[in-house]
Design a protein around this motif. Structure first.
Motif, PDB file in Angstrom:
ATOM      1  N   GLU A  70      80.765  79.829 104.067  1.00 47.58           N
ATOM      2  CA  GLU A  70      81.955  79.453 103.283  1.00 47.58           C
ATOM      3  C   GLU A  70      81.954  77.974 102.905  1.00 47.58           C
ATOM      4  O   GLU A  70      81.986  77.619 101.736  1.00 47.58           O
ATOM      5  CB  GLU A  70      83.224  79.801 104.063  1.00 47.58           C
ATOM      6  N   LYS A  71      81.914  77.114 103.915  1.00 47.60           N
ATOM      7  CA  LYS A  71      81.954  75.663 103.641  1.00 47.60           C
ATOM      8  C   LYS A  71      80.657  75.202 102.976  1.00 47.60           C
ATOM      9  O   LYS A  71      80.665  74.346 102.099  1.00 47.60           O
ATOM     10  CB  LYS A  71      82.182  74.876 104.935  1.00 47.60           C
ATOM     11  N   GLY A  72      79.538  75.785 103.401  1.00 50.81           N
ATOM     12  CA  GLY A  72      78.239  75.402 102.845  1.00 50.81           C
ATOM     13  C   GLY A  72      78.127  75.664 101.355  1.00 50.81           C
ATOM     14  O   GLY A  72      77.554  74.863 100.613  1.00 50.81           O
ATOM     15  N   GLN A  73      78.674  76.796 100.897  1.00 50.63           N
ATOM     16  CA  GLN A  73      78.650  77.094  99.466  1.00 50.63           C
ATOM     17  C   GLN A  73      79.499  76.099  98.689  1.00 50.63           C
ATOM     18  O   GLN A  73      79.106  75.655  97.610  1.00 50.63           O
ATOM     19  CB  GLN A  73      79.111  78.523  99.191  1.00 50.63           C
ATOM     20  N   LYS A  78      79.040  71.069  95.236  1.00 50.64           N
ATOM     21  CA  LYS A  78      79.682  69.754  95.027  1.00 50.64           C
ATOM     22  C   LYS A  78      81.202  69.858  94.991  1.00 50.64           C
ATOM     23  O   LYS A  78      81.870  69.185  94.214  1.00 50.64           O
ATOM     24  CB  LYS A  78      79.165  69.069  93.751  1.00 50.64           C
ATOM     25  N   ARG A  79      81.750  70.727  95.843  1.00 55.56           N
ATOM     26  CA  ARG A  79      83.206  70.899  95.915  1.00 55.56           C
ATOM     27  C   ARG A  79      83.660  70.603  97.332  1.00 55.56           C
ATOM     28  O   ARG A  79      82.917  70.809  98.288  1.00 55.56           O
ATOM     29  CB  ARG A  79      83.587  72.312  95.514  1.00 55.56           C
ATOM     30  N   ILE A  80      84.898  70.149  97.446  1.00 52.17           N
ATOM     31  CA  ILE A  80      85.468  69.922  98.770  1.00 52.17           C
ATOM     32  C   ILE A  80      86.778  70.690  98.886  1.00 52.17           C
ATOM     33  O   ILE A  80      87.332  71.138  97.872  1.00 52.17           O
ATOM     34  CB  ILE A  80      85.671  68.424  99.072  1.00 52.17           C
ATOM     35  N   ALA A  81      87.263  70.830 100.126  1.00 53.08           N
ATOM     36  CA  ALA A  81      88.490  71.598 100.370  1.00 53.08           C
ATOM     37  C   ALA A  81      89.226  71.005 101.566  1.00 53.08           C
ATOM     38  O   ALA A  81      88.642  70.297 102.391  1.00 53.08           O
ATOM     39  CB  ALA A  81      88.143  73.067 100.635  1.00 53.08           C
ATOM     40  N   ILE A  82      90.498  71.329 101.637  1.00 55.06           N
ATOM     41  CA  ILE A  82      91.326  70.920 102.762  1.00 55.06           C
ATOM     42  C   ILE A  82      90.680  71.423 104.060  1.00 55.06           C
ATOM     43  O   ILE A  82      90.200  72.555 104.123  1.00 55.06           O
ATOM     44  CB  ILE A  82      92.768  71.498 102.629  1.00 55.06           C
ATOM     45  N   ARG A 119      90.477  60.777  94.776  1.00 56.30           N
ATOM     46  CA  ARG A 119      90.669  60.266  96.135  1.00 56.30           C
ATOM     47  C   ARG A 119      90.720  61.434  97.117  1.00 56.30           C
ATOM     48  O   ARG A 119      91.213  62.508  96.798  1.00 56.30           O
ATOM     49  CB  ARG A 119      91.980  59.494  96.232  1.00 56.30           C
ATOM     50  N   VAL A 120      90.249  61.158  98.329  1.00 56.98           N
ATOM     51  CA  VAL A 120      90.299  62.149  99.404  1.00 56.98           C
ATOM     52  C   VAL A 120      91.000  61.493 100.592  1.00 56.98           C
ATOM     53  O   VAL A 120      90.658  60.383 100.994  1.00 56.98           O
ATOM     54  CB  VAL A 120      88.883  62.604  99.825  1.00 56.98           C
ATOM     55  N   VAL A 127      90.048  66.543 105.978  1.00 56.52           N
ATOM     56  CA  VAL A 127      90.695  66.412 104.669  1.00 56.52           C
ATOM     57  C   VAL A 127      92.090  67.050 104.727  1.00 56.52           C
ATOM     58  O   VAL A 127      92.228  68.203 105.137  1.00 56.52           O
ATOM     59  CB  VAL A 127      89.869  67.082 103.548  1.00 56.52           C
ATOM     60  N   VAL A 128      93.091  66.269 104.302  1.00 61.18           N
ATOM     61  CA  VAL A 128      94.452  66.793 104.247  1.00 61.18           C
ATOM     62  C   VAL A 128      95.006  66.759 102.818  1.00 61.18           C
ATOM     63  O   VAL A 128      96.031  67.397 102.528  1.00 61.18           O
ATOM     64  CB  VAL A 128      95.415  66.025 105.198  1.00 61.18           C
ATOM     65  N   ARG A 129      94.328  66.019 101.935  1.00 61.58           N
ATOM     66  CA  ARG A 129      94.792  65.929 100.546  1.00 61.58           C
ATOM     67  C   ARG A 129      93.634  65.499  99.656  1.00 61.58           C
ATOM     68  O   ARG A 129      92.800  64.697 100.047  1.00 61.58           O
ATOM     69  CB  ARG A 129      95.925  64.900 100.471  1.00 61.58           C
ATOM     70  N   ILE A 130      93.623  66.065  98.450  1.00 60.45           N
ATOM     71  CA  ILE A 130      92.591  65.730  97.468  1.00 60.45           C
ATOM     72  C   ILE A 130      93.278  65.424  96.142  1.00 60.45           C
ATOM     73  O   ILE A 130      94.025  66.256  95.625  1.00 60.45           O
ATOM     74  CB  ILE A 130      91.601  66.910  97.263  1.00 60.45           C
ATOM     75  N   ASP A 131      93.053  64.240  95.598  1.00 62.39           N
ATOM     76  CA  ASP A 131      93.535  63.897  94.266  1.00 62.39           C
ATOM     77  C   ASP A 131      92.334  63.898  93.324  1.00 62.39           C
ATOM     78  O   ASP A 131      91.375  63.163  93.551  1.00 62.39           O
ATOM     79  CB  ASP A 131      94.177  62.505  94.238  1.00 62.39           C
TER      80      ASP A 131
END
Length: 132
Positions: A70-73, A78-82, A119-120, A127-131
């Motif tokens: 999940e996280k590896g994909q 080149k994507r990030i998540a909470i 911003r992260v 990670v708690v927030r992504i702008d």
């Protein structure tokens, strides 16, 4: 005299025909060179695209091996998540241009700045927030 005039006229016509043919041959060669350059350029572009695709696929596979499916994909694309770690974000987006942190009794807050808008925000390393 008339016979020599005809010969000269015939020689001139022949010379003109030869010159036209030589010009046509030169134009054909120039056109063929342009075609060959375009083919080579297209071939080089396809080769670069294929290598880039292979590099991306290899990177994605390494990230899946490192972080799980999940996280590896996500990181591999080149994507990030909470909830991701700082290491995951660095693998996905690279090193930030700037960062700053605040530590209080409640924990450590950190912000990574990638550009004016991107911003992260991290709280205790997650990670708690992504702008974007």
């Amino acid at each position: 005299s008339r016979h020599s005039l005809l010969n000269r006229s015939s020689d001139l016509s022949f010379s003109i025909a030869v010159a036209k043919q030589e010009k046509l041959n030169a134009e054909k060669q120039a056109y063929q060179k342009v075609l060959n350059l375009k083919k080579q350029s297209l071939s080089n572009q396809r080769e670069r695209e294929l290598k880039e695709k292979q590099r991306n696929e290899q990177f994605k596979n390494r990230m899946i091996a490192k972080y799980g499916t999940e996280k590896g994909q996500l990181v591999g694309n080149k994507r990030i998540a909470i909830g991701m770690t700082k290491e995951m974000c660095k693998d996905a987006w690279g090193t930030p241009m700037d960062s700053y942190s605040t530590t209080t009794k409640d924990g450590k807050r950190e912000v990574w700045c990638y550009n004016n808008k991107r911003r992260v925000y991290f709280y205790d390393g997650k990670v708690v927030r992504i702008d974007n």
